[in-house]
Design a protein around this motif. Sequence first.
Motif, PDB file in Angstrom:
ATOM      1  N   ILE A   1       0.959  -1.253  -0.585  1.00 29.67           N
ATOM      2  CA  ILE A   1      -0.248   0.404   0.092  1.00 29.67           C
ATOM      3  C   ILE A   1       1.050   1.464   0.312  1.00 29.67           C
ATOM      4  CG2 ILE A   1      -1.702   1.390   1.652  1.00 29.67           C
ATOM      5  CD1 ILE A   1      -2.488  -1.488   2.632  1.00 29.67           C
ATOM      6  N   VAL A   2       0.755   1.927  -1.067  1.00 32.41           N
ATOM      7  CA  VAL A   2       1.689   2.968  -1.049  1.00 32.41           C
ATOM      8  C   VAL A   2       1.297   4.378  -0.043  1.00 32.41           C
ATOM      9  CG1 VAL A   2       2.289   4.319  -3.221  1.00 32.41           C
ATOM     10  CG2 VAL A   2       2.336   2.046  -3.355  1.00 32.41           C
ATOM     11  N   TYR A   3      -0.002   4.439  -0.419  1.00 38.63           N
ATOM     12  CA  TYR A   3      -0.678   5.174  -0.268  1.00 38.63           C
ATOM     13  C   TYR A   3      -2.090   4.543   0.903  1.00 38.63           C
ATOM     14  CZ  TYR A   3      -3.535  10.141   1.117  1.00 38.63           C
ATOM     15  OH  TYR A   3      -3.952  11.068   2.309  1.00 38.63           O
ATOM     16  N   SER A   4      -2.547   5.266   1.514  1.00 41.58           N
ATOM     17  CA  SER A   4      -3.600   5.171   1.746  1.00 41.58           C
ATOM     18  C   SER A   4      -4.699   5.995   3.058  1.00 41.58           C
ATOM     19  CB  SER A   4      -4.014   3.845   3.188  1.00 41.58           C
ATOM     20  OG  SER A   4      -3.342   3.931   4.089  1.00 41.58           O
ATOM     21  N   ARG A   5      -5.705   5.889   2.973  1.00 38.09           N
ATOM     22  CA  ARG A   5      -6.303   7.062   4.528  1.00 38.09           C
ATOM     23  C   ARG A   5      -7.728   6.131   4.134  1.00 38.09           C
ATOM     24  NH1 ARG A   5      -6.899  12.366   4.269  1.00 38.09           N
ATOM     25  NH2 ARG A   5      -8.522  13.666   5.243  1.00 38.09           N
ATOM     26  N   SER A   6      -8.292   6.060   5.963  1.00 39.06           N
ATOM     27  CA  SER A   6      -9.279   6.030   5.766  1.00 39.06           C
ATOM     28  C   SER A   6     -10.336   6.659   7.278  1.00 39.06           C
ATOM     29  CB  SER A   6      -9.541   4.789   6.741  1.00 39.06           C
ATOM     30  OG  SER A   6     -10.251   4.086   7.686  1.00 39.06           O
ATOM     31  N   VAL A   7     -11.659   6.951   6.265  1.00 33.74           N
ATOM     32  CA  VAL A   7     -12.132   7.767   6.729  1.00 33.74           C
ATOM     33  C   VAL A   7     -13.092   7.143   7.320  1.00 33.74           C
ATOM     34  CG1 VAL A   7     -13.716   9.839   5.583  1.00 33.74           C
ATOM     35  CG2 VAL A   7     -12.223   8.786   4.340  1.00 33.74           C
ATOM     36  N   ARG A   8     -13.722   7.761   8.482  1.00 35.12           N
ATOM     37  CA  ARG A   8     -14.737   6.704   9.477  1.00 35.12           C
ATOM     38  C   ARG A   8     -16.083   7.155   8.890  1.00 35.12           C
ATOM     39  NH1 ARG A   8     -11.678   4.893  15.098  1.00 35.12           N
ATOM     40  NH2 ARG A   8     -10.776   3.684  13.353  1.00 35.12           N
TER      41      ARG A   8
ATOM     42  N   LYS B   1     -10.221  12.982  -3.410  1.00 40.31           N
ATOM     43  CA  LYS B   1      -9.209  13.450  -3.581  1.00 40.31           C
ATOM     44  C   LYS B   1      -7.636  13.808  -3.039  1.00 40.31           C
ATOM     45  CE  LYS B   1     -12.101  17.794  -5.466  1.00 40.31           C
ATOM     46  NZ  LYS B   1     -13.395  18.242  -4.945  1.00 40.31           N
ATOM     47  N   SER B   2      -8.415  13.732  -2.406  1.00 42.48           N
ATOM     48  CA  SER B   2      -7.514  13.982  -1.274  1.00 42.48           C
ATOM     49  C   SER B   2      -6.300  12.759  -1.281  1.00 42.48           C
ATOM     50  CB  SER B   2      -7.188  14.419   0.571  1.00 42.48           C
ATOM     51  OG  SER B   2      -7.704  13.315   1.248  1.00 42.48           O
ATOM     52  N   ALA B   3      -6.189  11.817  -1.239  1.00 42.52           N
ATOM     53  CA  ALA B   3      -6.170  10.414  -1.583  1.00 42.52           C
ATOM     54  C   ALA B   3      -5.162  10.433  -2.626  1.00 42.52           C
ATOM     55  CB  ALA B   3      -6.254   9.453  -1.777  1.00 42.52           C
ATOM     56  N   LEU B   4      -5.748  10.818  -3.776  1.00 40.76           N
ATOM     57  CA  LEU B   4      -4.856  11.821  -5.392  1.00 40.76           C
ATOM     58  C   LEU B   4      -3.939  12.570  -4.966  1.00 40.76           C
ATOM     59  CD1 LEU B   4      -8.395  11.305  -7.292  1.00 40.76           C
ATOM     60  CD2 LEU B   4      -6.228  10.156  -7.626  1.00 40.76           C
ATOM     61  N   GLU B   5      -4.433  13.618  -4.056  1.00 39.38           N
ATOM     62  CA  GLU B   5      -3.191  14.752  -4.652  1.00 39.38           C
ATOM     63  C   GLU B   5      -1.683  14.300  -3.339  1.00 39.38           C
ATOM     64  OE1 GLU B   5      -5.700  17.879  -1.836  1.00 39.38           O
ATOM     65  OE2 GLU B   5      -6.444  17.986  -3.654  1.00 39.38           O
ATOM     66  N   ASP B   6      -2.153  13.381  -2.585  1.00 36.28           N
ATOM     67  CA  ASP B   6      -0.830  13.011  -2.022  1.00 36.28           C
ATOM     68  C   ASP B   6      -0.373  11.630  -2.788  1.00 36.28           C
ATOM     69  OD1 ASP B   6      -1.373  14.909  -0.337  1.00 36.28           O
ATOM     70  OD2 ASP B   6      -2.246  13.523   1.557  1.00 36.28           O
ATOM     71  N   THR B   7      -0.891  11.141  -3.937  1.00 36.72           N
ATOM     72  CA  THR B   7      -0.275   9.989  -4.588  1.00 36.72           C
ATOM     73  C   THR B   7       0.655  10.315  -5.143  1.00 36.72           C
ATOM     74  OG1 THR B   7      -2.514   8.530  -4.410  1.00 36.72           O
ATOM     75  CG2 THR B   7      -0.778   8.103  -6.110  1.00 36.72           C
ATOM     76  N   PRO B   8       1.631   9.589  -5.138  1.00 44.55           N
ATOM     77  CA  PRO B   8       3.592  10.275  -6.481  1.00 44.55           C
ATOM     78  C   PRO B   8       2.582   9.869  -7.743  1.00 44.55           C
ATOM     79  CG  PRO B   8       3.893   8.569  -3.970  1.00 44.55           C
ATOM     80  CD  PRO B   8       2.574   8.306  -4.555  1.00 44.55           C
ATOM     81  N   PRO B   9       3.559  11.373  -8.145  1.00 41.70           N
ATOM     82  CA  PRO B   9       2.944  11.499  -9.654  1.00 41.70           C
ATOM     83  C   PRO B   9       2.818  10.388 -10.749  1.00 41.70           C
ATOM     84  CG  PRO B   9       4.716  13.340  -8.989  1.00 41.70           C
ATOM     85  CD  PRO B   9       4.146  12.162  -8.289  1.00 41.70           C
ATOM     86  N   GLU B  10       4.232   9.044 -10.893  1.00 41.67           N
ATOM     87  CA  GLU B  10       4.356   8.572 -11.324  1.00 41.67           C
ATOM     88  C   GLU B  10       3.149   7.476 -11.168  1.00 41.67           C
ATOM     89  OE1 GLU B  10       6.473   7.715 -14.256  1.00 41.67           O
ATOM     90  OE2 GLU B  10       7.358   9.817 -12.722  1.00 41.67           O
ATOM     91  N   LEU B  11       2.493   7.053 -10.048  1.00 44.07           N
ATOM     92  CA  LEU B  11       1.330   6.455  -9.627  1.00 44.07           C
ATOM     93  C   LEU B  11      -0.229   7.334 -10.159  1.00 44.07           C
ATOM     94  CD1 LEU B  11       2.421   4.779  -6.221  1.00 44.07           C
ATOM     95  CD2 LEU B  11       2.968   3.258  -8.513  1.00 44.07           C
ATOM     96  N   ALA B  12       0.465   8.334  -9.719  1.00 50.83           N
ATOM     97  CA  ALA B  12      -1.426   8.622 -10.144  1.00 50.83           C
ATOM     98  C   ALA B  12      -0.911   8.992 -12.060  1.00 50.83           C
ATOM     99  CB  ALA B  12      -1.132  10.510 -10.201  1.00 50.83           C
TER     100      ALA B  12
END
Length: 346
Positions: free
Chosen positions: A178-185, A271-282
Motif C-alpha cells: 500500500i503506497v498510500y492509504s486513507r481511512s475515512v470513518r 480527492k485528497s488521496a489523489l493529491e498525496d499520490t506520488p506523480p508516477e503512480l498518479a
Amino acid sequence: MFNNLIGIWSSDMAIDLGTANTLVYVKNRGVVLNEPSVVAVLNQGGKSKVIAVGEEAKSMLGKTPGHIQAIRPMKDGVIADFVVTEEMIKHFIRKVHNRKTFANPRIIICVPTGSTPVERRAIHDSALAAGARKVSLIEEPMAAAIGAGLPVSEPRGSMIVDIGGGTSEIAVISLGGIVYSRSVRIGGDAMDIALINYMRKRYNLLIGEASAEMIKKEVGIAISPKTGDGKTIDIKGRDLASGVPKEIELTQAQVAEALSEPIQTIIEGVKSALEDTPPELAADLVDMGVVLTGGGALLESMDEAIREATGLPVTIADEALSCVALGSGKALESESSFEPILSSAY
Ligand SMILES: Nc1ncnc2c1ncn2[C@@H]1O[C@H](COP(=O)(O)OP(=O)(O)OP(=O)(O)O)[C@@H](O)[C@H]1O
Ligand SMILES: [Mg+2]
C-alpha cells in the motif's frame, strides 16, 4: 496422502470482520458464511447470554424488549464491544466447522488501515480466544484489491475505494504494497443516520435505522436525478409532534440531498488521496482508474459522483460486497506468494 486430506478438509479460514457484515472464507471451499455483524444478548439476573447471532439477531434490531439487547459490536470499522465481538467470532467459526477433528484453524483476518495497534491487537486476540491456532492480519483495502482482481503485485498503481458500513478505505497499491492509504470513518451507517436526521428535521418524522437502510438500498442515490425528482418511496414512521404513526412520500432528489454530506466526505477523501499520490503512480491511475468495492459501491450513481469529482475512470467491482473476503481467501489459498502482505504482529 495425509497432507492431502488435511488440505481438503482444512478449516483454515479468512474472515472479513465488517461493521455491517461478517464473511467467512474457508480454504478450498470459498465464502461459506455471510451474515450481519449483529448479536442479540439476553440480560437476566445480572448475567448476559447470547441468544442469536447474524441474520436472526439483525431482525431484532430496534424491536427488542427491555431485557434483550441487539448489539452491533463493531463500530466505525473497529471493535466497540470486545466481549460480544469475541462471542460473535466464536459463533461464526463454530458454524462453519463441520469437522471437529480439525478445529483450531489458522485464521487470516482483515483490519481497516486506519486501525491503531491497540485495535489490531484486540482483533488478533479475539480470534485467538475464539480458538484460532495462528492469526495473521491483512489490510482491508489490500484484500479488497486482490478480491477485485487488481494487479496488486505489478509496478503499476491502482486505486481501490472500499465503502463499507463504518469506514471508507481509500488506497493506492503498487508492487504488493500500500503506497498510500486513507481511512475515512464514514460509510453506509453514516448515510443511514443522515437519512434519519433529514426525516426528523424536514418532516418531524422519526424512523429507525432499519427503515433508513431500506430507503438507502431501494432509492438511495449519490447525485440528484438529472431530470425530475426520480423514483419515490412511501415511508412510515412516528410523527414527533402527535406521537402517532404516519406515512409520507419521499423522492430520490430528497434522498440525494439527505445523503449529500456523507457522500461529499467520501469524495473529499478520494480527492485528497489523489493529491498525496506520488506523480508516477498518479499517472497510472489515469489509465487504470478507480475501482469501487463494499456495499456503498452499490449506491446508485456513486461511481458517477467519483468520476465527476476526479475525472478518472471509475468501475464497480464484481461482487463488491464479497471482495474483501474473496481477496483474503486468495491470500489464504496461496499463502507463500502473499506472505509479504500478511502480518502476524500489530
Ligand atoms: N444497494 C446498496 N445501496 C447502498 N448501500 C448499500 C447497498 N447494499 C448494501 N449497502 C450498504 O453497505 C454497507 C455494508 O457494506 P459492507 O458489507 O461492505 O460493510 P462492512 O464490510 O461490514 O463494513 P466496514 O468495511 O466498514 O467494516 C451497509 O451500510 C449497507 O447498508
Ligand atoms: Mg468491509
